[in-house]
Write a protein that holds these residues in place. Structure first.
Motif, PDB file in Angstrom:
ATOM      1  N   CYS A 161      39.896  36.102  34.611  1.00 38.38           N
ATOM      2  CA  CYS A 161      40.789  36.935  34.816  1.00 38.38           C
ATOM      3  C   CYS A 161      41.902  36.202  32.979  1.00 38.38           C
TER       4      CYS A 161
ATOM      5  N   CYS B 291      43.251  32.251  32.979  1.00 35.89           N
ATOM      6  CA  CYS B 291      42.714  31.118  33.152  1.00 35.89           C
ATOM      7  C   CYS B 291      41.046  31.324  33.174  1.00 35.89           C
TER       8      CYS B 291
ATOM      9  N   CYS C 275      45.738  36.170  40.634  1.00 34.36           N
ATOM     10  CA  CYS C 275      44.509  35.228  40.145  1.00 34.36           C
ATOM     11  C   CYS C 275      44.947  34.183  42.148  1.00 34.36           C
TER      12      CYS C 275
ATOM     13  N   CYS D 103      44.012  30.770  39.516  1.00 32.14           N
ATOM     14  CA  CYS D 103      45.759  29.841  38.897  1.00 32.14           C
ATOM     15  C   CYS D 103      47.204  30.891  39.006  1.00 32.14           C
TER      16      CYS D 103
HETATM   17 ZN   LIG Z   1      43.666  32.936  36.944  1.00 35.95          ZN
END
Ligand SMILES: [Zn+2]
Length: 207
Positions: free
Chosen positions: A177, A180, A198, A201
């Protein structure tokens, strides 16, 4: 369908830019016939296309657009017209929009990361294991990063094993991602995209 947007510092603009040199009502971008876009300047500090100050200009997505000393991502803004973004979102802060745009761009680059990993893996595995089991059978044996190593280890020499491990390690660093950095797993990019956001996050991949 909304066919123009107002840009400036005031909260009633469609695209709000809270920067020192931006005028309260700075510019307007209109969609005119056959997919052309017209930009008009109303500002004190000027609107610049490819480093030339303009009052009215037919804007193309590859043009470099500056409002005073502030750069606007032309291609993305013009694309937002076509998906009715400004109809659904009437007053948008450009700074937060830009963050989302940058995140989305990084997310789309992961498609290549995934495809390159799959191709490199295929190449690395094209030796002894292929000859024994056949291309399709071998592919079926390696659906997961973790499993692949165990299964292939028996058929491969040490060098091949090491290269595969390095490839997998790099993939776990790259296929993450953009925000994060969570590893997205050995799932095709399209599948990740279909999840919309995601899992860790919760940031949305797209606008
Ligand atoms: Zn993320």
């Amino acid at each position: 369908m909304k066919n123009f947007i107002l840009i400036g510092k005031n909260a009633d603009n469609n695209l709000i830019i809270s920067k020192k040199n931006i005028s309260r009502k700075h510019a307007k971008i209109s969609k005119i016939e056959d997919g052309q876009f017209l930009i008009e300047d109303f500002s004190t500090n000027g609107t610049y296309i490819n480093e030339k100050r303009i009052k009215k200009f037919l804007l193309k997505k590859e043009d470099k657009l500056f409002l005073a000393d502030y750069e606007i991502k032309t291609n993305f803004i013009l694309e937002l017209f076509s998906n009715d973004f400004f109809k659904k979102n009437k007053n948008v802060n450009y700074e937060s929009l830009k963050k989302q745009i940058e995140f989305t761009e990084k997310f789309f680059l992961l498609k290549e990361v995934y495809e390159k990993y799959q191709n490199d893996k295929k190449k690395k595995l094209s030796g002894s294991a292929w000859k024994k089991t056949g291309f399709r059978a071998a592919l079926a044996l390696i659906p997961l990063v973790g499993n692949a190593l165990g299964i292939m280890a028996s058929g491969n020499n040490a060098k091949q094993r090491e290269e595969l491990m390095a490839l997998n390690d790099q993939f776990k660093i790259d296929y993450v991602c953009p925000k994060c950095k969570m590893f997205l797993g050995d799932l095709p990019w399209q599948g990740i995209k279909n999840q919309k956001k995601c899992r860790a996050c919760k940031t949305k991949w797209e606008l």
